[in-house]
Design an enzyme around this catalytic site. Structure first.
Site, PDB file in Angstrom:
ATOM      1  N   LYS A  29       0.826  -1.274   0.111  1.00  0.00           N
ATOM      2  CA  LYS A  29      -0.006   0.122  -0.109  1.00  0.00           C
ATOM      3  C   LYS A  29       0.958   1.202   0.052  1.00  0.00           C
ATOM      4  O   LYS A  29       0.454   2.167  -0.788  1.00  0.00           O
ATOM      5  CB  LYS A  29      -0.708   0.083   1.331  1.00  0.00           C
ATOM      6  CG  LYS A  29      -1.897  -1.063   1.291  1.00  0.00           C
ATOM      7  CD  LYS A  29      -2.797  -0.947   2.566  1.00  0.00           C
ATOM      8  CE  LYS A  29      -2.178  -0.772   3.764  1.00  0.00           C
ATOM      9  NZ  LYS A  29      -1.745  -2.235   4.326  1.00  0.00           N
ATOM     10  N   ARG A 104      -9.173   1.153   9.270  1.00  0.00           N
ATOM     11  CA  ARG A 104      -8.558  -0.368   9.476  1.00  0.00           C
ATOM     12  C   ARG A 104      -9.650  -0.941  10.103  1.00  0.00           C
ATOM     13  O   ARG A 104      -9.582  -2.243  10.783  1.00  0.00           O
ATOM     14  CB  ARG A 104      -7.174  -0.268  10.341  1.00  0.00           C
ATOM     15  CG  ARG A 104      -6.198  -0.353   9.454  1.00  0.00           C
ATOM     16  CD  ARG A 104      -5.046  -0.315  10.308  1.00  0.00           C
ATOM     17  NE  ARG A 104      -3.608  -1.073  10.043  1.00  0.00           N
ATOM     18  CZ  ARG A 104      -2.811  -0.387   9.270  1.00  0.00           C
ATOM     19  NH1 ARG A 104      -2.683   0.912   9.091  1.00  0.00           N
ATOM     20  NH2 ARG A 104      -1.530  -1.097   9.322  1.00  0.00           N
ATOM     21  N   ARG A 138      11.710  -6.043   5.104  1.00  0.00           N
ATOM     22  CA  ARG A 138      11.664  -4.587   4.601  1.00  0.00           C
ATOM     23  C   ARG A 138      12.362  -3.605   5.297  1.00  0.00           C
ATOM     24  O   ARG A 138      12.811  -3.720   6.667  1.00  0.00           O
ATOM     25  CB  ARG A 138      10.274  -4.084   4.845  1.00  0.00           C
ATOM     26  CG  ARG A 138       9.843  -2.870   4.390  1.00  0.00           C
ATOM     27  CD  ARG A 138       8.390  -2.480   4.545  1.00  0.00           C
ATOM     28  NE  ARG A 138       7.532  -2.412   5.861  1.00  0.00           N
ATOM     29  CZ  ARG A 138       6.294  -2.208   5.886  1.00  0.00           C
ATOM     30  NH1 ARG A 138       5.691  -2.135   4.981  1.00  0.00           N
ATOM     31  NH2 ARG A 138       5.949  -2.279   7.270  1.00  0.00           N
ATOM     32  N   ARG A 171      11.922  -1.035  10.867  1.00  0.00           N
ATOM     33  CA  ARG A 171      10.849  -0.684  11.827  1.00  0.00           C
ATOM     34  C   ARG A 171      10.744  -1.658  12.768  1.00  0.00           C
ATOM     35  O   ARG A 171      10.943  -2.765  12.704  1.00  0.00           O
ATOM     36  CB  ARG A 171       9.407  -0.808  10.960  1.00  0.00           C
ATOM     37  CG  ARG A 171       9.463   0.474  10.266  1.00  0.00           C
ATOM     38  CD  ARG A 171       7.894   0.591   9.455  1.00  0.00           C
ATOM     39  NE  ARG A 171       6.773   0.260   9.966  1.00  0.00           N
ATOM     40  CZ  ARG A 171       5.553  -0.270   9.429  1.00  0.00           C
ATOM     41  NH1 ARG A 171       5.390   0.447   8.168  1.00  0.00           N
ATOM     42  NH2 ARG A 171       4.575  -0.701  10.000  1.00  0.00           N
ATOM     43  N   ARG A 182       0.082  -8.376  13.550  1.00  0.00           N
ATOM     44  CA  ARG A 182      -0.510  -7.531  12.490  1.00  0.00           C
ATOM     45  C   ARG A 182      -1.411  -8.382  11.588  1.00  0.00           C
ATOM     46  O   ARG A 182      -2.473  -7.951  11.303  1.00  0.00           O
ATOM     47  CB  ARG A 182       0.457  -6.813  11.853  1.00  0.00           C
ATOM     48  CG  ARG A 182       1.168  -5.726  12.867  1.00  0.00           C
ATOM     49  CD  ARG A 182       2.679  -5.450  12.581  1.00  0.00           C
ATOM     50  NE  ARG A 182       2.581  -4.517  11.460  1.00  0.00           N
ATOM     51  CZ  ARG A 182       3.833  -4.546  10.731  1.00  0.00           C
ATOM     52  NH1 ARG A 182       4.850  -5.100  10.932  1.00  0.00           N
ATOM     53  NH2 ARG A 182       3.862  -3.717   9.549  1.00  0.00           N
TER      54      ARG A 182
HETATM   55  P1  AMP Z   1       1.179   0.939   9.161  1.00  0.00           P
HETATM   56  O1  AMP Z   1       2.574   1.715   8.770  1.00  0.00           O
HETATM   57  O2  AMP Z   1       0.229   1.208   8.020  1.00  0.00           O
HETATM   58  O3  AMP Z   1       1.791  -0.636   8.827  1.00  0.00           O
HETATM   59  O4  AMP Z   1       1.003   0.991  10.536  1.00  0.00           O
HETATM   60  C1  AMP Z   1       1.809   0.517  11.461  1.00  0.00           C
HETATM   61  C2  AMP Z   1       1.315   0.450  12.690  1.00  0.00           C
HETATM   62  O5  AMP Z   1       0.421   1.764  13.300  1.00  0.00           O
HETATM   63  C3  AMP Z   1      -0.091  -0.693  12.737  1.00  0.00           C
HETATM   64  O6  AMP Z   1       0.371  -2.000  13.196  1.00  0.00           O
HETATM   65  C4  AMP Z   1      -1.005   0.128  14.064  1.00  0.00           C
HETATM   66  O7  AMP Z   1      -0.353  -0.179  15.105  1.00  0.00           O
HETATM   67  C5  AMP Z   1      -0.972   1.476  13.722  1.00  0.00           C
HETATM   68  N1  AMP Z   1      -1.704   2.171  12.962  1.00  0.00           N
HETATM   69  C6  AMP Z   1      -1.684   2.528  11.613  1.00  0.00           C
HETATM   70  N2  AMP Z   1      -2.859   2.788  11.038  1.00  0.00           N
HETATM   71  C7  AMP Z   1      -3.665   2.722  11.967  1.00  0.00           C
HETATM   72  C8  AMP Z   1      -5.132   2.475  11.974  1.00  0.00           C
HETATM   73  N3  AMP Z   1      -5.876   3.228  10.832  1.00  0.00           N
HETATM   74  N4  AMP Z   1      -5.968   2.015  13.182  1.00  0.00           N
HETATM   75  C9  AMP Z   1      -5.238   1.715  14.251  1.00  0.00           C
HETATM   76  N5  AMP Z   1      -3.804   1.454  14.301  1.00  0.00           N
HETATM   77  C10 AMP Z   1      -3.195   1.924  13.198  1.00  0.00           C
END
Ligand code: AMP
Length: 229
Positions: A29, A104, A138, A171, A182
């Site tokens: 994404k 989400r 990654r 990360r 996740r």
């Molecule tokens: P991402 O970078 O999109 O993989 O997000 C990393 C982490 O941020 C996720 O595993 C969640 O802990 C948190 N996170 C990001 N977006 C959301 C969301 N829309 N709702 C809840 N937690 C989020």
């Protein structure tokens, strides 16, 4: 489904282009959102990037969010809804935006409907095997968010971003235990949004196993944006 972007293809830019990228962690994404941002000149709104920014700045919200993020759990709905509501109210989002990682949960999707109407939701589908290999290898630029992979697409100089010279790091949530959690959270809380948006006639599915350029071409095609223009 009718293309939403004739005006962009013609260089007019008059039509709204409010997009959301749905898909499991590691589906690509972020990579696709960045390519779309460059192509369509509308901002990428990544809740993950915004939360990591708050963690880096050590704000109270960032420190609270970090606990959830490191465990691979979702940050509470009210926190992310507030962040996105404020961000979408900024002037650069008026003509369109690419939501990456939000909503989400169904609660977040319902809240989003109260302050923005999406034009299209793109579900990027990738096999679980590929997701685990992508996430565990990654690497991410701390400064600009550019995404690399230790084997498939490393930066030219180890640890240095090709695009901005920033530090490329792993990360803290790209480790095996967190990746597993996740994916579980995605299955339980986010995957129901596929049917939710399909019911609303907004969903288009994209095969995310292909090369990023091919995935992007498919997305542009679905949006009715010419690859050449
Ligand atoms: P991402 O970078 O999109 O993989 O997000 C990393 C982490 O941020 C996720 O595993 C969640 O802990 C948190 N996170 C990001 N977006 C959301 C969301 N829309 N709702 C809840 N937690 C989020």
């Amino acid at each position: 489904m009718a293309p939403v972007a004739r005006a962009y293809a013609a260089g007019g830019g008059a039509e709204s282009m409010k997009l959301m990228l749905l898909g499991a962690p590691g589906a690509g994404k972020g990579t696709q959102a960045k390519m779309l941002m460059d192509r369509l000149r509308i901002p990428q709104i990544s809740t993950g990037d915004m939360l990591r920014g708050a963690v880096a700045q050590q704000t109270a919200m960032g420190l609270e969010a970090k606990r959830y993020m490191d465990a691979g759990e979702l940050v509470p709905d009210e926190v992310v809804i507030g962040i996105v509501r404020d961000r979408l109210a900024e002037p650069d989002c008026a003509k369109g935006f690419i939501l990456d990682g939000f909503p989400r949960t169904v609660v977040q999707a319902e809240a989003l409907e109260t302050f923005a109407a999406l034009d299209r939701v793109l579900d990027v589908q990738v096999s679980e095997e590929r997701i685990v290999s992508r996430l565990s290898g990654r690497r991410t630029c701390r400064a600009c968010g550019a995404i690399y992979h230790v084997v498939n697409s490393p930066p030219s100089v180890d640890g240095v971003c090709d695009q901005c010279g920033g530090v490329v790091y792993q990360r803290s949530d790209d480790n095996e235990a967190s990746i597993r959690e996740r994916l579980e959270q995605y299955r339980a809380k986010t995957a129901p949004l596929v049917a939710w948006y399909a019911d609303k006639g907004l969903l288009a599915s994209v095969d995310g196993d292909a090369d990023p350029e091919d995935v992007q071409a498919t997305i542009l095609d679905l949006l009715g944006v010419s690859d050449q223009s």
